[in-house]
Design an enzyme around this catalytic site. Structure first.
Site, PDB file in Angstrom:
ATOM      1  N   CYS A 383       0.836  -1.202   0.000  1.00 23.74           N
ATOM      2  CA  CYS A 383       0.000   0.000   0.000  1.00 23.74           C
ATOM      3  C   CYS A 383       0.872   1.254   0.000  1.00 23.74           C
ATOM      4  O   CYS A 383       1.461   1.575  -1.009  1.00 23.74           O
ATOM      5  CB  CYS A 383      -1.006  -0.049   1.143  1.00 23.74           C
ATOM      6  SG  CYS A 383      -2.461   0.950   0.742  1.00 23.74           S
ATOM      7  N   HIS A 509      -3.523  -4.989   0.166  1.00 30.73           N
ATOM      8  CA  HIS A 509      -2.942  -5.516   1.408  1.00 30.73           C
ATOM      9  C   HIS A 509      -3.037  -7.045   1.410  1.00 30.73           C
ATOM     10  O   HIS A 509      -4.050  -7.591   1.870  1.00 30.73           O
ATOM     11  CB  HIS A 509      -3.733  -5.000   2.611  1.00 30.73           C
ATOM     12  CG  HIS A 509      -3.551  -3.543   2.890  1.00 30.73           C
ATOM     13  ND1 HIS A 509      -2.596  -3.074   3.748  1.00 30.73           N
ATOM     14  CD2 HIS A 509      -4.207  -2.459   2.418  1.00 30.73           C
ATOM     15  CE1 HIS A 509      -2.665  -1.749   3.808  1.00 30.73           C
ATOM     16  NE2 HIS A 509      -3.638  -1.348   3.008  1.00 30.73           N
ATOM     17  N   GLU A 511      -1.678  -9.053   3.344  1.00 26.39           N
ATOM     18  CA  GLU A 511      -1.598  -9.618   4.705  1.00 26.39           C
ATOM     19  C   GLU A 511      -2.970  -9.963   5.274  1.00 26.39           C
ATOM     20  O   GLU A 511      -3.099 -10.846   6.113  1.00 26.39           O
ATOM     21  CB  GLU A 511      -0.849  -8.658   5.645  1.00 26.39           C
ATOM     22  CG  GLU A 511      -1.559  -7.349   6.022  1.00 26.39           C
ATOM     23  CD  GLU A 511      -1.384  -6.225   5.006  1.00 26.39           C
ATOM     24  OE1 GLU A 511      -1.067  -6.516   3.834  1.00 26.39           O
ATOM     25  OE2 GLU A 511      -1.581  -5.049   5.385  1.00 26.39           O
TER      26      GLU A 511
HETATM   27  N1  GLN Z   1      -1.829   6.847   2.476  1.00 27.84           N
HETATM   28  C1  GLN Z   1      -1.887   6.055   1.293  1.00 27.84           C
HETATM   29  C2  GLN Z   1      -3.205   6.199   0.568  1.00 27.84           C
HETATM   30  O1  GLN Z   1      -4.158   6.657   1.140  1.00 27.84           O
HETATM   31  C3  GLN Z   1      -1.621   4.597   1.607  1.00 27.84           C
HETATM   32  C4  GLN Z   1      -2.698   3.978   2.441  1.00 27.84           C
HETATM   33  C5  GLN Z   1      -2.256   2.705   3.108  1.00 27.84           C
HETATM   34  O2  GLN Z   1      -1.080   2.397   3.182  1.00 27.84           O
HETATM   35  N2  GLN Z   1      -3.196   1.941   3.646  1.00 27.84           N
HETATM   36  O3  GLN Z   1      -3.313   5.848  -0.584  1.00 27.84           O
END
Ligand code: GLN
Length: 538
Positions: A383, A509, A511
């Site tokens: 992410c 994600h 995970e």
């Molecule tokens: N801050 C980044 C976004 O909003 C990544 C978000 C995250 O890592 N969950 O795209």
């Protein structure tokens, strides 16, 4: 409808969630269909707006629910697919009741905690239980008995016991702490007695007491608890320190807790024989690793390991599959902006840059991504970590020195990461990100396709920003290849660095869907690459 309520006493952090999950696992191993609900007595509607420092990670479900991390434990232990309705908060309950009041549903009445709030709690629990189609639903009550905020939930649980029928349809498990004091190592049962008394004063007599103690409980402690808390001795169970949380179901099994529940709740006769073989194999792989790798987790919430719980679990799953202990070196990313990366990262075999929000710690994460890229160290970015890898590549390979994300630097000349179109103009912060399971199309022949064994996958998301489509061609031409894309084709989901043994990142994600016996493919890739890296160097 059969419900098992799990409450906690004495102190928080007793592993109530692990106990609830483990009991669920054991009931499942008998062929029963089990589901789980977590009650969080806080006023937030969901966990989405909470800082991971306070409550640990925000866990994301397929349906986009941003929920308490215990739902992650349920999904991992019981192999479930839960929805946001499985996390009930005070905020959700009050919102419904107040909306109903405005709608005029209670016309003429004074709206009160009893019966209106308690009825709404009961409605939510029974709806979820019914829709899940489960033989038995485990309902974990967050917080500790005696907390003011848990009162309406305990009262609703008591009423459900009365309405559905105690023991056969509703059981109460109370988890407490049994400290060991002094040089003689005496187990102290008084806190448990007090806590059970408190529960009884609310009208709930527990059916099973689970005592959290560093050691297995002695016979005399068991009989004392049984006598003062008014339960049979075989209903006093202990959860001693375990080598791995995945060992807890096996420890509980030895004490016969599942059979006790099945008998009391008349869940039998069960036709399928108990099957824990795969779980036993998992635990033996976790506790008897053949090798060990060190993976750096470079983040900004590193002071609280629970902030990255699903990553840690995914590494345990991947490590078990490769019979390797994955030792995590937590690194506060800010340290990398002041310290020498060689000193901080020189001894690791892999690097993970996980998700995150806001500018703090970003520059240190960029240093980590660059260090992994230049030194051939296996790397996984997730992410924000994916966005970081892209920014680092643009700055140091494409030469766009000021490349950044508009999240951190709205005026950057090279906004290689920018806000997604549909996010523009959103003002409310709660549940408004791109959330939950989305399909990702993976390029044939890519490393990701090989790891997933598929070219179409579904993974969970939680973000507002994305790779700026205007830069994609330039980035790819220089070697950072986007091998996973969303259905529209313009939203980048996976990056792989050409010519590097393992430098992979994902906008999603992985995970959150990792399971003990089906590890996240990208974490598995990192662990296996870290093993290869370690063995090549040694
Ligand atoms: N801050 C980044 C976004 O909003 C990544 C978000 C995250 O890592 N969950 O795209």
């Amino acid at each position: 409808m059969k419900l098992i309520f799990v409450s906690g006493g004495v102190i928080s952090g007793l592993g109530k969630g692990i106990t609830a999950s483990s009991i669920g696992r054991l009931l499942e191993s008998r062929g029963l269909k089990v589901s789980a609900i977590k009650i969080d007595p806080y006023l937030n509607i969901d966990a989405g707006t909470m800082n991971p420092f306070e409550h640990g990670e925000v866990y994301v479900l397929d349906d986009g629910g941003e929920v308490d991390l215990d739902l992650g434990n349920y999904e991992r232990f019981m192999d479930l697919h839960l929805t946001r309705d499985h996390n009930i908060t005070t905020g959700k309950v009050y919102r419904s009741v107040i909306e109903n009041e405005r709608h005029g549903d209670y016309l003429g009445k004074t709206v009160q905690i009893i019966p209106h709030i308690t009825n709404e709690i009961k409605r939510r629990i029974t709806n979820v239980a019914r829709e899940s189609g489960a033989d038995v639903v485990i309902v974990e009550l967050g917080g500790t008995v005696g907390d003011m905020e848990s009162m309406p939930f305990l009262e609703a649980a008591r009423q459900l016991g009365r309405e559905l029928g105690r023991e056969e349809n509703v059981m109460f498990i109370h988890t407490t702490l049994i400290p060991i004091m002094g040089s003689v190592g005496e187990e102290k049962t008084k806190p448990t007695q007090h806590s059970v008394k408190e529960l009884m004063s609310i009208g709930i007599r527990p059916d099973i007491i689970v005592g959290r103690c560093s050691e297995p409980l002695s016979e005399s402690a068991i009989s004392k608890i049984a006598m003062f808390c008014d339960v049979p001795e075989d209903a006093v169970i202990s959860t001693p320190d375990a080598r791995s949380i995945y060992e807890v179901p096996l420890n509980l099994e030895k004490q016969g807790v599942a059979d006790y529940i099945i008998d009391k709740m008349k869940l039998g006769p069960l036709t399928t024989p108990r099957d824990m073989a795969q779980w036993e194999d998992l635990v033996s792989r976790i506790v008897n690793p053949k090798k060990e790798v060190r993976i750096a987790l470079v983040g900004k919430y590193t002071a609280l390991a629970d902030s990255y719980l699903s990553h840690l679990e995914a590494f345990t799953h991947a490590g078990a599959a490769s019979e390797c202990k994955v030792r995590i070196k937590f690194i506060d990313s800010d340290d990398l902006t002041t310290g020498d990366p060689n000193e901080i990262l020189g001894d690791v075999h892999g690097i993970l840059v996980p998700g995150g929000f806001g500018i703090r710690g970003v520059e240190g994460k960029i240093v980590a991504a660059g260090y992994a890229r230049e030194n051939g160290i296996p790397f996984l970015g997730v992410c924000l970590g994916f966005q970081i890898a892209t920014i680092e590549f643009c700055r140091n390979v494409l030469g766009l020195e000021k490349a950044s994300s508009t999240e951190f630097d709205p005026r950057t000349p090279d906004p290689v990461i920018c806000i997604m179109d549909e996010q523009k103009g959103i003002v409310d912060m709660g549940a408004t990100m791109r959330l939950g399971a989305q399909d990702v199309f993976v390029k044939e022949g890519s490393m990701a396709a090989e790891l997933y064994g598929s070219t179409q996958i579904s993974e969970r998301h939680r973000h507002r920003y994305e790779v700026n489509p205007d830069y994609i061609d330039r980035i790819e031409a220089a070697g950072w290849k986007f091998t996973g894309r969303s259905e529209c084709g313009t939203r980048m989901e996976i990056g792989e660095l050409e010519g590097h043994p393992y430098y992979v990142a994902s906008q999603f994600h992985p995970e959150f869907k990792s399971k003990p016996t089906r590890p996240s493919p990208l974490h598995q890739g990192l662990v296996d690459a870290a093993i290869a890296y370690m063995e090549g160097r040694n």
